[in-house]
Design an enzyme around this catalytic site. Structure first.
Site, PDB file in Angstrom:
ATOM      1  N   LYS A  26      27.466  32.846  30.517  1.00 45.81           N
ATOM      2  CA  LYS A  26      28.926  32.988  30.536  1.00 45.81           C
ATOM      3  C   LYS A  26      29.559  32.478  29.244  1.00 45.81           C
ATOM      4  O   LYS A  26      30.642  32.905  28.858  1.00 45.81           O
ATOM      5  CB  LYS A  26      29.527  32.279  31.759  1.00 45.81           C
ATOM      6  CG  LYS A  26      29.167  32.986  33.054  1.00 45.81           C
ATOM      7  CD  LYS A  26      30.055  32.626  34.228  1.00 45.81           C
ATOM      8  CE  LYS A  26      29.731  33.546  35.410  1.00 45.81           C
ATOM      9  NZ  LYS A  26      30.426  33.248  36.639  1.00 45.81           N
ATOM     10  N   LYS A  35      22.922  41.779  36.845  1.00 50.56           N
ATOM     11  CA  LYS A  35      23.298  41.759  38.264  1.00 50.56           C
ATOM     12  C   LYS A  35      24.698  42.338  38.450  1.00 50.56           C
ATOM     13  O   LYS A  35      25.524  42.267  37.528  1.00 50.56           O
ATOM     14  CB  LYS A  35      23.208  40.345  38.830  1.00 50.56           C
ATOM     15  CG  LYS A  35      24.392  39.476  38.536  1.00 50.56           C
ATOM     16  CD  LYS A  35      24.319  38.160  39.271  1.00 50.56           C
ATOM     17  CE  LYS A  35      25.593  37.362  39.014  1.00 50.56           C
ATOM     18  NZ  LYS A  35      26.593  37.450  40.045  1.00 50.56           N
ATOM     19  N   LYS A  45      31.488  40.639  39.795  1.00 51.80           N
ATOM     20  CA  LYS A  45      32.940  40.856  39.919  1.00 51.80           C
ATOM     21  C   LYS A  45      33.569  41.074  38.560  1.00 51.80           C
ATOM     22  O   LYS A  45      34.472  41.861  38.393  1.00 51.80           O
ATOM     23  CB  LYS A  45      33.621  39.607  40.501  1.00 51.80           C
ATOM     24  CG  LYS A  45      33.270  39.273  41.906  1.00 51.80           C
ATOM     25  CD  LYS A  45      34.229  38.182  42.377  1.00 51.80           C
ATOM     26  CE  LYS A  45      33.555  37.266  43.381  1.00 51.80           C
ATOM     27  NZ  LYS A  45      32.816  36.158  42.776  1.00 51.80           N
TER      28      LYS A  45
HETATM   29  N1  AQP Z   1      24.655  40.853  42.416  1.00 51.36           N
HETATM   30  C1  AQP Z   1      24.491  40.013  43.406  1.00 51.36           C
HETATM   31  N2  AQP Z   1      23.525  40.208  44.321  1.00 51.36           N
HETATM   32  C2  AQP Z   1      23.355  39.346  45.360  1.00 51.36           C
HETATM   33  N3  AQP Z   1      24.130  38.243  45.552  1.00 51.36           N
HETATM   34  C3  AQP Z   1      25.120  38.021  44.658  1.00 51.36           C
HETATM   35  N4  AQP Z   1      26.059  37.048  44.554  1.00 51.36           N
HETATM   36  C4  AQP Z   1      26.820  37.273  43.467  1.00 51.36           C
HETATM   37  N5  AQP Z   1      26.408  38.383  42.841  1.00 51.36           N
HETATM   38  C5  AQP Z   1      25.349  38.873  43.544  1.00 51.36           C
HETATM   39  C6  AQP Z   1      26.207  35.939  45.509  1.00 51.36           C
HETATM   40  O1  AQP Z   1      27.526  35.964  46.024  1.00 51.36           O
HETATM   41  C7  AQP Z   1      27.936  34.632  46.316  1.00 51.36           C
HETATM   42  C8  AQP Z   1      29.305  34.367  45.750  1.00 51.36           C
HETATM   43  O2  AQP Z   1      29.275  34.543  44.340  1.00 51.36           O
HETATM   44  P1  AQP Z   1      30.288  33.755  43.427  1.00 51.36           P
HETATM   45  O3  AQP Z   1      31.654  34.087  43.820  1.00 51.36           O
HETATM   46  O4  AQP Z   1      29.935  32.320  43.433  1.00 51.36           O
HETATM   47  O5  AQP Z   1      30.085  34.333  41.994  1.00 51.36           O
HETATM   48  P2  AQP Z   1      28.839  34.575  41.089  1.00 51.36           P
HETATM   49  O6  AQP Z   1      27.574  34.138  41.736  1.00 51.36           O
HETATM   50  O7  AQP Z   1      29.130  33.987  39.729  1.00 51.36           O
HETATM   51  O8  AQP Z   1      28.789  36.161  40.959  1.00 51.36           O
HETATM   52  P3  AQP Z   1      29.912  37.263  40.871  1.00 51.36           P
HETATM   53  O9  AQP Z   1      30.366  37.651  42.238  1.00 51.36           O
HETATM   54  O10 AQP Z   1      29.366  38.357  40.070  1.00 51.36           O
HETATM   55  O11 AQP Z   1      31.143  36.613  40.125  1.00 51.36           O
HETATM   56  P4  AQP Z   1      31.475  36.448  38.582  1.00 51.36           P
HETATM   57  O12 AQP Z   1      31.593  37.818  37.985  1.00 51.36           O
HETATM   58  O13 AQP Z   1      32.772  35.712  38.575  1.00 51.36           O
HETATM   59  O14 AQP Z   1      30.350  35.675  37.946  1.00 51.36           O
HETATM   60  C9  AQP Z   1      26.889  33.695  45.707  1.00 51.36           C
HETATM   61  O15 AQP Z   1      26.053  33.196  46.740  1.00 51.36           O
HETATM   62  C10 AQP Z   1      26.108  34.595  44.794  1.00 51.36           C
HETATM   63  O16 AQP Z   1      24.766  34.184  44.664  1.00 51.36           O
END
Ligand code: AQP
Length: 346
Positions: A131, A212, A215
């Site tokens: 990040k 992966k 969001k």
């Molecule tokens: N691609 C994914 N596949 C499976 N699980 C996923 N998670 C996130 N992306 C995937 C799981 O969703 C939960 C909540 O995620 P988060 O809000 O803590 O954000 P993150 O892990 O940083 O991933 P995001 O959703 O893509 O957000 P951004 O873009 O802000 O980094 C967690 O349990 C995560 O493992």
């Protein structure tokens, strides 16, 4: 030491009474619209766990401040994330749903844990590197994010933490911090375990299957949002990156795009991806079936989400009640942590 001893006795009594009873905590950031990866990797197992465990689920709004965010939309995004948890099937009668910033104990415990975690171990976190890559400057908050996550978990004495694969390293750090604290200051925190689903733990981007699904990804075509309408899902699947072979095999190394589609189908149907692959002789049929399976999964969620967003009084009640319950638990753990470390009681 009085509070710590009381807690040990209570915990022993709790374990004897409830035998296998498990406490669960997990969280989601309001950094954007939730996507299929969030659902298959995390939310779905939260919904399943709420009936067999004592569960706490939070929208971790403080974590979302660690990267660029839109101040004007932060509160609305937080409320939307809560609506999405409810729409996905979390039931406030069976679990506690709250917003992280409503419970001050999270940041108070974070400080105690920051004085136990080391710079070197935080510096090894791959999410911080990813990040922070290419940014002119990164916040201290992005660096210490995993310690706040450890505080989120340890405050609730969580035995299990259902997460996607990307959070594995952070959870491992939370375990290390808890164990070090306990070794240094006496048994204080429950050392949590990760609960990672066997399939669906890392759903990949449809356009860039080496990354992966996320969001905050730049390519909206690569992410299936839970609020996408059926036409958008079909369009995204049609344009999903595969390869030029047109033979359906499950092989994540050589065929990451096709394997990702099979993994999505597998996570939804509970059939093995290599077995599913045998049914398809073309990419277009596979894409049609994956699109339909996704539409069937997310349509009821988006319908319930729209109903909930028009009833914000109900949603506010859920999170206000959730914060009261969360604080009850968190305050006791924080007091225990403070006492263990030797701070003067007020
Ligand atoms: N691609 C994914 N596949 C499976 N699980 C996923 N998670 C996130 N992306 C995937 C799981 O969703 C939960 C909540 O995620 P988060 O809000 O803590 O954000 P993150 O892990 O940083 O991933 P995001 O959703 O893509 O957000 P951004 O873009 O802000 O980094 C967690 O349990 C995560 O493992």
């Amino acid at each position: 030491m009085e509070i710590v001893n009381q807690w040990r006795q209570e915990k022993l009594r709790y374990c004897i009474m409830t035998k296998n009873a498990t406490r669960i905590l997990s969280g989601i950031q309001p950094t954007g619209d939730l996507h299929l990866g969030n659902y298959l990797g995390a939310l779905r197992s939260w919904v399943e766990s709420q009936h067999s465990t004592e569960s706490f689920y939070c929208v971790v709004d403080l974590h979302s401040l660690t990267v660029e965010f839109d101040r004007d939309n932060l509160a609305r995004r937080t409320l939307d994330a809560v609506c999405m948890l409810l729409a996905a099937g979390l039931d406030p009668e069976h679990c506690t749903i709250f917003v992280q910033s409503h419970v001050d104990e999270h940041t108070s415990l974070e400080w105690l844990l920051e004085c136990v975690a080391t710079f070197g171990e935080l510096n090894r976190m791959t999410q911080f590197k990813d990040k922070g890559a290419g940014q002119e400057s990164v916040t201290v908050g992005l660096f210490t994010y995993p310690v706040l996550m450890a505080a989120d978990i340890l405050l609730y004495d969580a035995d299990k933490v259902p997460i996607g694969d990307d959070q594995r390293q952070h959870l491992e750090l939370a375990r290390r911090i808890a164990s070090r604290f306990n070794a240094r200051y006496g048994e204080t925190f429950t050392v949590p375990e990760a609960l990672i689903p066997p399939v669906g733990a890392r759903i990949m981007d449809l356009q860039h299957p080496e990354n992966k699904m996320s969001k905050s990804s730049d390519s909206h075509l690569g992410t299936i949002f839970l609020l996408d309408d059926p036409d958008e899902v079909v369009n995204k699947l049609k344009r999903a990156v595969t390869d030029s072979e047109n033979t359906v095999h499950y092989d994540s190394e050589r065929k990451p795009g096709v394997s990702n589609l099979l993994e999505i189908l597998s996570a939804i149907t509970a059939e093995r991806p290599d077995v599913l692959a045998l049914r398809y002789d073309s990419y277009s049929r596979l894409k049609q079936d994956v699109a339909q399976a996704i539409i069937d999964t997310i349509s009821p969620i988006s319908k319930r989400f729209r109903e909930l967003t028009s009833n914000t009084d109900y949603v506010m009640d859920v999170i206000n009640n959730g914060a009261v319950r969360a604080r009850e638990v968190a305050a006791v753990t924080l007091a225990r942590g403070r006492e263990a470390i030797g701070l003067l009681r007020p």
